[in-house]
Design a protein around this motif. Structure first.
Motif, short mmCIF file in Angstrom:
data_model
loop_
_atom_site.label_atom_id
_atom_site.label_comp_id
_atom_site.label_asym_id
_atom_site.label_seq_id
_atom_site.Cartn_x
_atom_site.Cartn_y
_atom_site.Cartn_z
N ALA A 8 0.83 -1.21 0.00
CA ALA A 8 0.00 0.00 0.00
C ALA A 8 0.87 1.26 0.00
O ALA A 8 0.59 2.21 -0.74
CB ALA A 8 -0.94 -0.01 1.21
N ILE A 9 1.90 1.27 0.81
CA ILE A 9 2.79 2.44 0.86
C ILE A 9 3.52 2.62 -0.47
O ILE A 9 3.65 3.75 -0.97
CB ILE A 9 3.75 2.34 2.06
N ASN A 10 3.94 1.54 -1.08
CA ASN A 10 4.58 1.63 -2.39
C ASN A 10 3.60 2.12 -3.45
O ASN A 10 3.97 2.88 -4.35
CB ASN A 10 5.18 0.29 -2.80
N SER A 11 2.35 1.71 -3.35
CA SER A 11 1.33 2.20 -4.27
C SER A 11 1.15 3.71 -4.13
O SER A 11 1.03 4.43 -5.11
CB SER A 11 -0.01 1.49 -4.03
N ARG A 12 1.16 4.16 -2.90
CA ARG A 12 1.05 5.61 -2.63
C ARG A 12 2.21 6.34 -3.29
O ARG A 12 2.04 7.40 -3.91
CB ARG A 12 1.02 5.85 -1.13
N LYS A 13 3.41 5.79 -3.17
CA LYS A 13 4.59 6.41 -3.77
C LYS A 13 4.51 6.44 -5.29
O LYS A 13 5.12 7.30 -5.93
CB LYS A 13 5.86 5.68 -3.32
N LYS A 14 3.75 5.50 -5.87
CA LYS A 14 3.57 5.46 -7.32
C LYS A 14 2.48 6.42 -7.79
O LYS A 14 2.24 6.55 -8.98
CB LYS A 14 3.21 4.05 -7.78
N GLY A 15 1.77 7.06 -6.86
CA GLY A 15 0.75 8.01 -7.24
C GLY A 15 -0.67 7.67 -6.85
O GLY A 15 -1.58 8.45 -7.09
N TYR A 16 -0.88 6.50 -6.24
CA TYR A 16 -2.22 6.17 -5.76
C TYR A 16 -2.57 7.15 -4.65
O TYR A 16 -1.70 7.58 -3.88
CB TYR A 16 -2.26 4.77 -5.15
N ASN A 17 -3.86 7.50 -4.53
CA ASN A 17 -4.26 8.28 -3.36
C ASN A 17 -4.40 7.32 -2.18
O ASN A 17 -4.26 6.10 -2.33
CB ASN A 17 -5.53 9.10 -3.64
N CYS A 18 -4.67 7.85 -1.00
CA CYS A 18 -4.71 7.02 0.21
C CYS A 18 -5.80 5.95 0.12
O CYS A 18 -5.58 4.80 0.51
CB CYS A 18 -4.91 7.89 1.45
N ALA A 19 -6.97 6.31 -0.39
CA ALA A 19 -8.06 5.34 -0.51
C ALA A 19 -7.68 4.23 -1.48
O ALA A 19 -7.91 3.04 -1.20
CB ALA A 19 -9.34 6.04 -0.97
N GLN A 20 -7.12 4.59 -2.61
CA GLN A 20 -6.70 3.59 -3.59
C GLN A 20 -5.64 2.66 -3.02
O GLN A 20 -5.71 1.45 -3.20
CB GLN A 20 -6.16 4.27 -4.85
N ALA A 21 -4.67 3.21 -2.33
CA ALA A 21 -3.59 2.41 -1.77
C ALA A 21 -4.11 1.37 -0.79
O ALA A 21 -3.71 0.20 -0.84
CB ALA A 21 -2.55 3.31 -1.10
N VAL A 22 -5.01 1.77 0.09
CA VAL A 22 -5.55 0.84 1.09
C VAL A 22 -6.44 -0.20 0.43
O VAL A 22 -6.28 -1.41 0.65
CB VAL A 22 -6.34 1.60 2.18
N LEU A 23 -7.37 0.23 -0.39
CA LEU A 23 -8.33 -0.70 -0.99
C LEU A 23 -7.63 -1.70 -1.91
O LEU A 23 -7.90 -2.91 -1.85
CB LEU A 23 -9.39 0.10 -1.75
N CYS A 24 -6.70 -1.22 -2.72
CA CYS A 24 -6.02 -2.10 -3.66
C CYS A 24 -5.10 -3.11 -2.97
O CYS A 24 -4.83 -4.18 -3.52
CB CYS A 24 -5.24 -1.28 -4.68
#
Length: 145
Positions: A8-24
């Motif tokens: 999730a944290i890596n997804s955030r670093k790639k540009g996901y927002n917080c909701a996207q990072a957690v849900l994905c």
């Protein structure tokens, strides 16, 4: 579970927002393609559309609860009270850890004193979901104690 937190944290670093990072981070256990979860959560970053309201990580927890708890019966909402109760419990746990559910407060926009970073909010939400919603599935992975 820490693998999911890191994802999730890596997804955030790639540009996901917080909701996207957690849900994905839980797409496999939610049974929904990551691309669909990414799209559904797209408008919930920055406290919903950048309005700095409810934290996107908290919103993602609510979406995950709905996806897992709903009976999905369009003619009856028998599971809605239980879903709402569980959302309140998870939000209360998150707020207890971070002193707020509000993005503006968490980021310290008005005070200059952040309560928690976005990465910290994401990590807490992923852990809360893992412990409260996906515990049994994660035990199979050997990552939840």
């Amino acid at each position: 579970m820490e693998t999911r937190v890191n994802r999730a944290i890596n997804s955030r670093k790639k540009g996901y927002n917080c909701a996207q990072a957690v849900l994905c981070a839980y797409s496999d256990l939610l049974g929904v393609e990551e691309e669909m979860l990414f799209a559904v959560a797209e408008g919930f970053g920055g406290g919903m559309g950048g309005l700095m309201g409810t934290c996107g990580a908290v919103t993602a927890m609510s979406m995950a609860v709905g996806l897992t708890n709903s009976c999905k019966d369009l003619t009856a909402c028998a599971t809605k009270p239980g879903t709402s109760r569980l959302v309140r419990e998870l939000a209360t746990e998150f707020s207890g850890k971070n002193q707020s559910l509000i993005c503006r407060e968490l980021k310290g926009v008005d005070t200059g004193k952040p309560l928690q970073s976005c990465e910290g909010c994401i990590a807490d939400a992923v852990r809360i979901l893992g412990e409260r919603l996906f515990r049994k599935q994660l035990e199979g992975e050997g990552t939840c104690t």
